[in-house]
Design a protein around this motif. Structure first.
Motif, PDB file in Angstrom:
ATOM      1  N   LEU A  35       0.797  -1.229   0.000  1.00 42.73           N
ATOM      2  CA  LEU A  35       0.000   0.000   0.000  1.00 42.73           C
ATOM      3  C   LEU A  35       0.833   1.285   0.000  1.00 42.73           C
ATOM      4  O   LEU A  35       0.518   2.197  -0.763  1.00 42.73           O
ATOM      5  N   PRO A  36       1.879   1.404   0.796  1.00 45.38           N
ATOM      6  CA  PRO A  36       2.655   2.653   0.750  1.00 45.38           C
ATOM      7  C   PRO A  36       3.220   2.949  -0.645  1.00 45.38           C
ATOM      8  O   PRO A  36       3.157   4.083  -1.117  1.00 45.38           O
ATOM      9  N   GLU A  37       3.717   1.924  -1.319  1.00 43.51           N
ATOM     10  CA  GLU A  37       4.254   2.103  -2.673  1.00 43.51           C
ATOM     11  C   GLU A  37       3.152   2.471  -3.665  1.00 43.51           C
ATOM     12  O   GLU A  37       3.323   3.358  -4.503  1.00 43.51           O
ATOM     13  N   LEU A  38       2.006   1.798  -3.577  1.00 43.90           N
ATOM     14  CA  LEU A  38       0.888   2.094  -4.480  1.00 43.90           C
ATOM     15  C   LEU A  38       0.373   3.513  -4.260  1.00 43.90           C
ATOM     16  O   LEU A  38       0.034   4.216  -5.218  1.00 43.90           O
ATOM     17  N   MET A  39       0.318   3.932  -3.002  1.00 42.40           N
ATOM     18  CA  MET A  39      -0.156   5.285  -2.694  1.00 42.40           C
ATOM     19  C   MET A  39       0.810   6.343  -3.219  1.00 42.40           C
ATOM     20  O   MET A  39       0.386   7.369  -3.744  1.00 42.40           O
ATOM     21  N   SER A  40       2.101   6.103  -3.104  1.00 39.76           N
ATOM     22  CA  SER A  40       3.063   7.112  -3.559  1.00 39.76           C
ATOM     23  C   SER A  40       3.203   7.136  -5.078  1.00 39.76           C
ATOM     24  O   SER A  40       3.415   8.190  -5.666  1.00 39.76           O
ATOM     25  N   SER A  41       3.044   5.982  -5.727  1.00 42.58           N
ATOM     26  CA  SER A  41       3.181   5.938  -7.189  1.00 42.58           C
ATOM     27  C   SER A  41       1.882   6.306  -7.897  1.00 42.58           C
ATOM     28  O   SER A  41       1.906   6.756  -9.038  1.00 42.58           O
ATOM     29  N   GLY A  42       0.739   6.077  -7.227  1.00 39.13           N
ATOM     30  CA  GLY A  42      -0.556   6.367  -7.841  1.00 39.13           C
ATOM     31  C   GLY A  42      -0.923   5.410  -8.956  1.00 39.13           C
ATOM     32  O   GLY A  42      -1.804   5.689  -9.756  1.00 39.13           O
ATOM     33  N   GLU A  43      -0.272   4.265  -9.009  1.00 37.14           N
ATOM     34  CA  GLU A  43      -0.559   3.334 -10.099  1.00 37.14           C
ATOM     35  C   GLU A  43      -1.844   2.548  -9.862  1.00 37.14           C
ATOM     36  O   GLU A  43      -2.230   2.301  -8.720  1.00 37.14           O
ATOM     37  N   PRO A  44      -2.535   2.153 -10.929  1.00 36.06           N
ATOM     38  CA  PRO A  44      -3.732   1.323 -10.788  1.00 36.06           C
ATOM     39  C   PRO A  44      -3.337  -0.101 -10.414  1.00 36.06           C
ATOM     40  O   PRO A  44      -2.252  -0.573 -10.763  1.00 36.06           O
TER      41      PRO A  44
END
Length: 88
Positions: A35-44
């Protein structure tokens, strides 16, 4: 003691209420540390729901997200359908 059911709680930008998604147990376990990586990258990301379906989240529009136990599957997207008791 009842079995916990994992879910993703999404707080979307501009939405007053969070969105609850019932997740497949393995999906929830693998998603939590990402989740932290997905939140910072904004990727789907496409996720497996508890009912065997798929749900895609565009993390660009998510203000906050966390994996938690689903309090009420009846209110969570992707929860297995409950039987009405009239099946044949």
């Amino acid at each position: 003691m009842s079995e916990t059911k994992p879910g993703l709680v999404l707080h979307l930008v501009g939405a007053a209420q969070p969105l609850h998604i019932a997740l497949d147990r393995e999906e929830a376990e693998s998603l939590a540390p990402l989740l932290p990586e997905l939140m910072s990258s904004g990727e789907p990301r496409t996720l497996n729901t508890a009912d065997g379906g798929r749900f895609t989240v565009n993390f660009t529009h998510v203000a906050a997200a966390h994996v938690d136990s689903v309090r009420s599957e009846s209110m969570a997207y992707g929860a297995p359908a409950r039987s009405a008791g009239f099946g044949g």
